[in-house]
Design a protein around this motif. Structure first.
Motif, PDB file in Angstrom:
ATOM      1  N   ASP A  12      18.941-146.292 -40.094  1.00  8.06           N
ATOM      2  CA  ASP A  12      19.803-147.448 -40.375  1.00  8.06           C
ATOM      3  C   ASP A  12      20.388-148.061 -39.115  1.00  8.06           C
ATOM      4  O   ASP A  12      20.666-149.251 -39.081  1.00  8.06           O
ATOM      5  N   TRP A  13      20.653-147.249 -38.135  1.00 12.72           N
ATOM      6  CA  TRP A  13      21.350-147.730 -36.940  1.00 12.72           C
ATOM      7  C   TRP A  13      20.512-147.648 -35.678  1.00 12.72           C
ATOM      8  O   TRP A  13      20.657-148.477 -34.792  1.00 12.72           O
TER       9      TRP A  13
ATOM     10  N   ARG B 198      23.522-154.169 -32.302  1.00 14.60           N
ATOM     11  CA  ARG B 198      23.333-155.245 -33.267  1.00 14.60           C
ATOM     12  C   ARG B 198      22.997-154.651 -34.629  1.00 14.60           C
ATOM     13  O   ARG B 198      22.073-153.861 -34.750  1.00 14.60           O
ATOM     14  N   LYS B 199      23.806-155.005 -35.608  1.00 11.43           N
ATOM     15  CA  LYS B 199      23.613-154.464 -36.951  1.00 11.43           C
ATOM     16  C   LYS B 199      23.749-155.619 -37.938  1.00 11.43           C
ATOM     17  O   LYS B 199      24.784-156.272 -37.971  1.00 11.43           O
ATOM     18  N   ASN B 200      22.720-155.846 -38.711  1.00  9.82           N
ATOM     19  CA  ASN B 200      22.718-156.943 -39.682  1.00  9.82           C
ATOM     20  C   ASN B 200      23.206-158.250 -39.059  1.00  9.82           C
ATOM     21  O   ASN B 200      24.003-158.985 -39.646  1.00  9.82           O
ATOM     22  N   GLY B 201      22.748-158.516 -37.858  1.00 13.53           N
ATOM     23  CA  GLY B 201      23.087-159.787 -37.219  1.00 13.53           C
ATOM     24  C   GLY B 201      24.443-159.800 -36.534  1.00 13.53           C
ATOM     25  O   GLY B 201      24.770-160.757 -35.841  1.00 13.53           O
ATOM     26  N   ASN B 202      25.265-158.739 -36.714  1.00 10.98           N
ATOM     27  CA  ASN B 202      26.580-158.701 -36.060  1.00 10.98           C
ATOM     28  C   ASN B 202      26.557-157.716 -34.893  1.00 10.98           C
ATOM     29  O   ASN B 202      25.784-156.756 -34.914  1.00 10.98           O
TER      30      ASN B 202
ATOM     31  N   ASP C 270      10.517-157.019 -38.930  1.00  8.98           N
ATOM     32  CA  ASP C 270      11.962-157.148 -38.901  1.00  8.98           C
ATOM     33  C   ASP C 270      12.541-155.821 -39.355  1.00  8.98           C
ATOM     34  O   ASP C 270      12.658-155.539 -40.533  1.00  8.98           O
TER      35      ASP C 270
ATOM     36  N   ASN D 238      15.515-154.176 -38.497  1.00  9.44           N
ATOM     37  CA  ASN D 238      16.908-153.803 -38.697  1.00  9.44           C
ATOM     38  C   ASN D 238      17.827-154.992 -38.916  1.00  9.44           C
ATOM     39  O   ASN D 238      18.717-154.934 -39.743  1.00  9.44           O
ATOM     40  N   THR D 239      17.582-156.038 -38.165  1.00  8.01           N
ATOM     41  CA  THR D 239      18.596-157.092 -38.175  1.00  8.01           C
ATOM     42  C   THR D 239      18.187-158.259 -39.062  1.00  8.01           C
ATOM     43  O   THR D 239      17.069-158.345 -39.490  1.00  8.01           O
TER      44      THR D 239
END
Ligand SMILES: O=C(O)CCC(=O)C(=O)O
Ligand SMILES: [Fe+2]
Length: 354
Positions: free
Chosen positions: A70-71, A242-246, A351, A353-354
């Motif tokens: 996930d990370w 960077r995680k989900n675009g943040n 794609d 992760n993000t």
């Protein structure tokens, strides 16, 4: 040959405005500063490796597996490396950067080289520079170590401390690679063997205070090229993933060690473990340091998705690459998010992760 522009020298000269060469185009500037209230801090997983003993082993193994999926980034505590040694590593890194410029120059990068004291990577003439100086050298294998040219002679305990740290790190690397292999259903020595005769390189990153931190990057977004990376940071915020675009700040923990999946681990796990984009921001108050250990495959190793992780429903997502070839392209290009690992993709776009 133009003189290398070092961020620390600019900071010491007391520049009030950063030179043009460091100013990022508007779209690439840090949108949210570390001091802004909506900046997200602290949700990167922290895994207690003491949990591997006894009844909590399964739970800890699952935490590690999830963090890698996930990370691609997590911190470990109770990792077996004494905190006094981590502190010494930070101390010798700082002691080096506090030496007079002329002393540091004794292990300066040679023109066209990336090892020794100087700037990150070779930058094209017109590339925007990151607000960081570094000291980069191999620890092993002996053939790459080049102690004479790339290791500093001062502080006098630098070599002893870094070698002691490398020895401890090696045990942790072997442990984590065995645990990753187990989590992936592979024989426990699979990953370590697939990477061949590894090398270990250390980079001490030094980010001086910056008069205009909102215009620059400490380190531009990138993913690391190798297998796995270990990072010690001081108490100053700066590292973000960077995680989900943040962008999420990796909270400095006194005894924590930051671990991240790098590109070749993403390839070998066929994208199950993700090599995540990260960057470092700077501030206008205090210098920041990180000491990064890069565990790299043999340059001869041919890295491709593990056969048991691919089948009809999970086709290979990446083409095989010789790590030496991958690394030399990686070094020649500017840091560019995940562009390098994506260049190996067999799909239009992976794609992950993000
Ligand atoms: O200084 C940091 O926290 C990030 C360093 C980094 O990503 C690197 O050296 O590859
Ligand atoms: Fe990195």
């Amino acid at each position: 040959m133009a003189q290398t522009i070092l961020a620390q020298r600019l900071a010491q000269q007391g520049v009030k405005e950063v030179p043009e060469r460091f100013i990022k185009p508007i779209a690439e500037r840090p949108a949210s500063q570390l001091s802004s209230p909506n900046h997200s801090r602290g949700s990167v997983p922290v895994i207690d490796l003491a949990g591997l003993q006894g009844g909590s082993r399964q739970h800890t193994m699952a935490q590690i597996d999830e963090a890698c999926q996930d990370w691609g980034f997590f911190q470990v505590v109770n990792h077996g490396i004494p905190s006094s040694l981590l502190q010494l590593v930070k101390d010798v890194g700082r002691d080096f950067f506090e030496l007079p410029f002329e002393e540091k120059q004794k292990c300066a990068m040679k023109p066209g080289e990336i090892l020794g004291y100087g700037r990150h990577y070779q930058q094209a003439e017109n590339a925007v520079l990151d607000w960081v100086d570094c000291l980069l050298h191999y620890v092993s294998p002996t053939s790459l170590r080049d102690e004479e040219n790339t290791w500093p002679a001062k502080p006098p305990n630098y070599r002893e401390v870094m070698d002691a740290y490398a020895k401890e790190l090696q045990k942790l690397i072997s442990l984590l690679l065995a645990l990753f292999s187990e989590n992936l259903g592979l024989p426990s020595t699979y990953l370590e063997e697939a990477f061949g005769e590894f090398s270990l390189a250390f980079r001490v990153n030094y980010y001086p205070p910056c008069p205009q931190p909102n215009l620059v990057m400490g380190i531009s977004p990138h993913s690391d090229s190798g297998c796995i990376t270990f990072l010690i940071q001081d108490e100053i915020d700066g590292l973000q993933v960077r995680k989900n675009g943040n962008w999420v700040t990796v909270e400095p923990l006194a005894d924590g060690l930051v671990v991240n999946v790098a590109d070749m681990l993403q390839v070998i796990t066929n994208g199950r473990y993700v090599s995540v984009e990260h960057r470092a921001l700077v501030n206008n108050v205090k210098e920041r340091m990180s000491i990064v250990g890069f565990y790299l495959p043999s340059t001869e190793a041919l890295i491709s998705p593990a056969a048991t992780l691919t089948d009809k429903t999970h086709p290979a997502l990446y083409r095989a690459t010789k790590y030496g070839d991958y690394l030399s392209t990686y070094m020649k290009k500017p840091l560019a998010g995940k562009a390098h690992v994506e260049s190996l993709s067999l799909q239009d776009k992976v794609d992950t992760n993000t």
